[in-house]
Design an enzyme around this catalytic site. Structure first.
Site, PDB file in Angstrom:
ATOM      1  N   SER A   1      -9.558  -0.682   7.274  1.00  9.00           N
ATOM      2  CA  SER A   1      -9.004  -0.426   5.940  1.00  9.00           C
ATOM      3  C   SER A   1      -8.383  -1.622   5.240  1.00  9.00           C
ATOM      4  O   SER A   1      -8.120  -1.563   4.041  1.00  9.00           O
ATOM      5  CB  SER A   1      -7.975   0.707   6.000  1.00  9.00           C
ATOM      6  OG  SER A   1      -8.631   1.927   6.210  1.00  9.00           O
TER       7      SER A   1
ATOM      8  N   SER B   1      -9.369   1.863   3.291  1.00  2.00           N
ATOM      9  CA  SER B   1      -8.533   2.621   2.375  1.00  2.00           C
ATOM     10  C   SER B   1      -7.527   1.775   1.605  1.00  2.00           C
ATOM     11  O   SER B   1      -6.947   2.266   0.630  1.00  2.00           O
ATOM     12  CB  SER B   1      -7.777   3.703   3.141  1.00  2.00           C
ATOM     13  OG  SER B   1      -6.920   3.121   4.123  1.00  2.00           O
TER      14      SER B   1
ATOM     15  N   LYS C   1       0.847  -1.199   0.000  1.00  2.00           N
ATOM     16  CA  LYS C   1       0.000   0.000   0.000  1.00  2.00           C
ATOM     17  C   LYS C   1       0.884   1.252   0.000  1.00  2.00           C
ATOM     18  O   LYS C   1       1.954   1.265   0.630  1.00  2.00           O
ATOM     19  CB  LYS C   1      -0.898  -0.025   1.243  1.00  2.00           C
ATOM     20  CG  LYS C   1      -1.913   1.099   1.325  1.00  2.00           C
ATOM     21  CD  LYS C   1      -2.780   0.919   2.572  1.00  2.00           C
ATOM     22  CE  LYS C   1      -3.812   2.005   2.748  1.00  2.00           C
ATOM     23  NZ  LYS C   1      -4.617   1.846   3.974  1.00  2.00           N
TER      24      LYS C   1
END
Lengths: 67, 479
Positions: B181, B157, B82
């Site tokens: 997330s 996210s 990420k």
């Protein structure tokens, strides 16, 4: 709350419009309402949680209920 | 050398082939890069590629394996990271305009550990701006799309990570989770998503301002439960660079896989996880419970008396912690945030200090209530999200209409998409979302399996037993 937002606006120089000040103030007011019940709980004898620790997690359950 | 169909491939299936030199790490890496080149324009899962580094690492892995220096099940395995996790020499934006040009001079500990295991880092995955949301509609880098239906959000996210795993654009990914997330996009994209116990994986190298401190976790997204265990084996453990990392002993997380679950008790929390739930999700999770019962598990209702305070405790924790990290940019570059995020950060500045401290005390109370519950059950099971993936249009207008009612995606308590996941950020409990079925529209539905602190092996045991008894994880999105 709008006054508080205006003070932040001056301090941080956000250059917020009046509409933006309203939006932020509304969010802050809603947050204050959300947080209110946190103070209706008896947390006597409870220290803030900062880290999960096996030893700490085995303490007996604190007294429950509202004041 | 064999050629492999990448669709649906797992680490567990590929690793033995790499070890036996039946597959070349270089060829497999090239195949993934080619697939990403073909599908990423449609899905927007990757924000930046690390092609040169990936190919160099793959060549090295190939040499080492050829010379008998096989490092273990992640050797030669292509993964993604990420974009709010530092990668040396590779751009790390946190999905923000402010960090658009930041190239770290160091690796996060988790990246360092994966590289040490011989994993190949393909690139950085797209995400919600500063990880401060779960629809991942990103004004700066574009919105990643749900591979099951590209009109829909992938969640977030860690959206790009889930899309990349679900669409077989990598074999696993590292995400971050301060409100759901990792588990939220795992649920909406039909992958496995693990948020381990708070402190289990070092968060050193996480971009400040993308998760606060006391609720933030690094997590793992994979195609299978076994893959997740293999990745946790490599990434778990104390890190002196992260003062919040735990020195609780780690175990081999693959060991509990295949252990019978007969006689184990599942705790069901009534009330909190029923609010707003879409009937299709409720029915799917109930079916999953039935499956677990056929494996010999039992269920028991449990009570967490103060669980309704979770949204307040979560918000009162994350908002001030985020503000502490954003103060500099709020003073110097406020208009480089998207307007919605800027407003919420400013509102966060108005959280009084006693609210923050009180929230931490209430969190301890809630943790103790979960401790009490775990005296009578081994795991807790709950839906991951109240609904299958909303459309991007739903998110833009702020609500969905389902079962004849309107459900707001955002309310005073925060983001409704994370309502079911935040109890396990507030408590730091290990929690995995796995796919437990599909909606009538063909969208994945996830459920959470939660265990006591530092008992990830129990999560793996139950999740893998369910996975073995079902076929959901074998489905691939129609790309």
């Amino acid at each position: 709350m709008k006054d508080a937002v205006r003070r932040l606006n001056d301090e941080y120089q956000f250059n917020l419009t009046d509409r933006e000040i309203d939006l932020v103030a509304q969010q802050a007011e809603e947050a204050a309402l959300l947080f209110k019940p946190l103070f209706e709980v008896n947390v006597d004898g409870l220290t803030p949680l900062t880290k999960i620790d096996k030893r700490v997690r085995t303490v007996p359950l604190a007294r429950k209920g509202k004041r | 050398m064999k050629t492999l169909d990448l669709e649906g491939l797992t680490i567990g299936a590929l690793a033995p082939l790499l070890k036996k030199k039946q597959i070349s790490p270089l060829e497999i890496t090239k195949s993934y890069l080619e697939r990403i080149g073909k599908l990423n324009p449609k899905l927007n899962a990757y924000l930046a590629m690390a092609e040169d580094d990936a190919l160099a690492a793959a060549k090295k892995a190939e040499r080492e394996i050829r010379h008998g220096n096989y490092r273990g099940p992640l050797h030669g395995i292509p993964l993604s990271i990420k974009d709010n996790i530092a990668t040396k020499g590779v751009i790390t934006t946190a999905g923000s305009k402010i960090l658009a040009d930041w190239v770290p001079d160091h690796d996060a500990t988790v990246v360092e550990r994966l590289k040490a295991a011989g994993a190949i880092i393909l690139g950085k995955t797209n995400m919600h701006e500063w990880a401060k949301g779960s629809n991942s509609i990103n004004p700066f880098y574009g919105t990643p799309f749900n591979p099951w239906d590209t009109r829909r959000i992938p969640g977030g996210s860690s959206s790009g990570s889930a899309v990349a795993v679900a669409a077989s654009l990598c074999l696993g990914s590292i995400g971050t989770d301060s409100a759901g997330s990792v588990r939220n996009p795992a649920s909406l994209c039909g992958t496995v998503g693990l948020k381990p116990t708070f402190g289990r994986i070092s968060t050193y190298g996480g971009v400040a301002g993308t998760g606060g401190y006391t609720v933030n976790h690094f997590g793992i997204l994979t195609r299978s439960v076994r893959d997740c265990a293999l990745m946790l084996n490599q990434t778990a453990g104390y890190d002196p660079k992260d003062p919040l990392s735990s020195d609780a002993p780690t175990v081999n997380y693959t060991k509990s896989l295949g252990t019978p679950v007969k006689g184990m008790k599942i705790g069901i929390i009534k009330g909190y996880f029923d609010e707003g739930i879409v009937s299709e999700v409720r029915e799917t999770v109930d079916e999953a419970l039935k499956t677990l019962k056929t494996l010999g598990m039992k269920t028991q209702e449990i009570e967490i008396p103060h669980i309704d305070l979770v949204p307040a405790a979560q918000a009162a924790s994350t908002r001030p912690e985020a503000n502490s990290d954003h103060d500099h940019y709020l003073r110097t570059r406020p208009r480089d945030y998207s307007p919605g995020l800027l407003y919420s950060l400013i509102a966060g500045l108005l959280t009084p200090a006693p609210v923050y401290v009180q929230a931490q005390r209430v969190r301890r109370l809630i943790c103790q209530e979960f401790d009490e519950a775990f005296k009578s059950v081994q795991v807790i099971l709950a839906p991951t999200i109240f609904s299958p993936a909303p459309t991007i249009d739903d998110c833009n207008r702020g609500y969905i209409e389902v079962d004849g009612k309107r459900i707001n995606l955002q309310d005073r308590a925060g983001n409704f998409l994370t309502r079911y996941t935040i109890p396990f950020n507030v408590t730091g409990l290990p929690d995995m979302s796995i796919c437990c079925g599909f909606s009538s529209g063909g969208l994945p539905i996830g459920m959470q399996i939660v265990a006591p602190p530092f008992r990830e092996e129990v999560v793996f045991q139950v999740a893998e037993a369910y996975e073995r008894a079902t076929e959901w994880h074998k489905r691939n999105p129609p790309l």
